[in-house]
Design an enzyme around this catalytic site. Sequence first.
Site, short mmCIF file in Angstrom:
data_model
loop_
_atom_site.label_atom_id
_atom_site.label_comp_id
_atom_site.label_asym_id
_atom_site.label_seq_id
_atom_site.Cartn_x
_atom_site.Cartn_y
_atom_site.Cartn_z
N ASP A 47 0.83 -1.21 0.00
CA ASP A 47 0.00 0.00 0.00
C ASP A 47 0.87 1.26 0.00
O ASP A 47 1.99 1.25 0.51
CB ASP A 47 -0.92 -0.02 1.23
N GLY A 48 0.33 2.32 -0.58
CA GLY A 48 0.99 3.61 -0.51
C GLY A 48 1.55 4.13 -1.83
O GLY A 48 2.23 5.16 -1.85
N ASN B 87 -11.09 -2.85 -5.13
CA ASN B 87 -10.36 -1.88 -5.95
C ASN B 87 -11.09 -1.55 -7.27
O ASN B 87 -10.74 -0.58 -7.95
CB ASN B 87 -8.93 -2.34 -6.24
N ARG C 52 -4.89 -1.88 9.01
CA ARG C 52 -6.09 -2.69 8.77
C ARG C 52 -5.75 -3.75 7.74
O ARG C 52 -4.73 -3.67 7.06
CB ARG C 52 -7.25 -1.81 8.29
N LEU C 53 -6.65 -4.74 7.64
CA LEU C 53 -6.38 -5.86 6.73
C LEU C 53 -7.00 -5.68 5.35
O LEU C 53 -6.61 -6.36 4.40
CB LEU C 53 -6.85 -7.18 7.36
N SER C 54 -7.98 -4.78 5.24
CA SER C 54 -8.60 -4.52 3.93
C SER C 54 -8.96 -5.81 3.19
O SER C 54 -8.67 -5.95 1.99
CB SER C 54 -7.70 -3.62 3.08
C1 IPE Z 1 -5.37 -2.78 -0.12
O1 IPE Z 1 -5.07 -1.44 -0.28
C2 IPE Z 1 -5.36 -3.47 -1.45
C3 IPE Z 1 -4.08 -3.63 -2.09
C4 IPE Z 1 -2.92 -3.27 -1.60
C5 IPE Z 1 -4.12 -4.25 -3.38
P1 IPE Z 1 -6.20 -0.32 -0.44
O2 IPE Z 1 -5.48 0.95 -0.59
O3 IPE Z 1 -7.16 -0.72 -1.51
O4 IPE Z 1 -6.95 -0.43 0.95
P2 IPE Z 1 -7.85 0.62 1.74
O5 IPE Z 1 -8.95 1.04 0.82
O6 IPE Z 1 -6.96 1.77 2.12
O7 IPE Z 1 -8.33 -0.12 2.95
C1 IPE Z 2 -1.58 0.34 -3.36
O1 IPE Z 2 -1.40 1.71 -3.47
C2 IPE Z 2 -1.79 -0.31 -4.71
C3 IPE Z 2 -3.16 -0.78 -4.95
C4 IPE Z 2 -4.15 -0.75 -4.11
C5 IPE Z 2 -3.42 -1.31 -6.27
P1 IPE Z 2 -2.62 2.72 -3.39
O2 IPE Z 2 -3.04 3.07 -4.77
O3 IPE Z 2 -3.68 2.18 -2.52
O4 IPE Z 2 -1.91 3.95 -2.71
P2 IPE Z 2 -2.51 4.95 -1.62
O5 IPE Z 2 -3.04 4.09 -0.52
O6 IPE Z 2 -3.57 5.73 -2.29
O7 IPE Z 2 -1.34 5.77 -1.20
MG MG Z 3 -4.13 2.37 -0.55
#
Ligand code: IPE
Ligand code: IPE
Ligand code: MG
Length: 235
Positions: free
Chosen positions: A23-24, A71, A189-191
């Site tokens: 994430d991030g 997603n 969180r585990l999402s």
């Molecule tokens: C979890 O990240 C899914 C992946 C890393 C693929 P998200 O960015 O989608 O999760 P939330 O929405 O912050 O919980």
């Molecule tokens: C994680 O990065 C990748 C996926 C969920 C595909 P994010 O796109 O969720 O990045 P942030 O959480 O918005 O920074």
């Molecule tokens: Mg994210």
Amino acid sequence: MSAVPAPKGGACHGVRHVAIIMDGNGRWAKKRHLPRALGHQRGVEAVRRVVRAAGEMGLEAITLYAFSTENWRRPEDEISALMGLLKRFILSDLDEIAGNNVRLKIIGDHSAFAPDVVGLIENALARTAGNTGMALAIALNYGSQDEIARAAAKAAAKGPITPEAISAELDTADLPPLDLLIRTSGEVRLSNFLLWQAAYAEMQFTDVLWPDFGPEQLEDALAEFATRERRFGGR
Ligand code: IPE
Ligand code: IPE
Ligand code: MG
């Protein structure tokens, strides 16, 4: 990458299976006033580094959360950028993955993706199916609640629904038990990721954004894991 597992207490600290919520990417790009898609692109580079390192450390399996069932709620242009990166990753990295004796695996229902993506995935799965080294499980259109519901339905069709029967039908059934779950980017969180498998996994949450994650951060995570006392409810 060596096909010989490192000895227990070696580089992998006895860890067999690590999962990562990557994430991030978006925040990494935002901080630099760059488009989100570039953050995802740098995220793919982190995947490449971490998969190489995981194999070298002797992990048996690494599971990476790449696209969740939730997603699909993202804007269409972001979803198509992610699909493009997935396709490019398979085209550019399959030779190395296959050559390193890595067995690719998908958890989640990738049949929902466009036919060209499905074709690339199916080819990559077939090409690495006989490999005996590390398993690289990529979670695509994955949600743990969906996985558990599918597993429960399959278990029910065969007999009594028990924890063992459900475990045997999960997408991860052929992977070692989950030892360590890491989430980057500071979210705690585990999402909807590996809810069942995480029952006794150790968890680590780091503020590092996924594009900044690499072998050093993985090594630190495994070293920290080695300091944990796992009890599994016993004493
Ligand atoms: C979890 O990240 C899914 C992946 C890393 C693929 P998200 O960015 O989608 O999760 P939330 O929405 O912050 O919980
Ligand atoms: C994680 O990065 C990748 C996926 C969920 C595909 P994010 O796109 O969720 O990045 P942030 O959480 O918005 O920074
Ligand atoms: Mg994210």
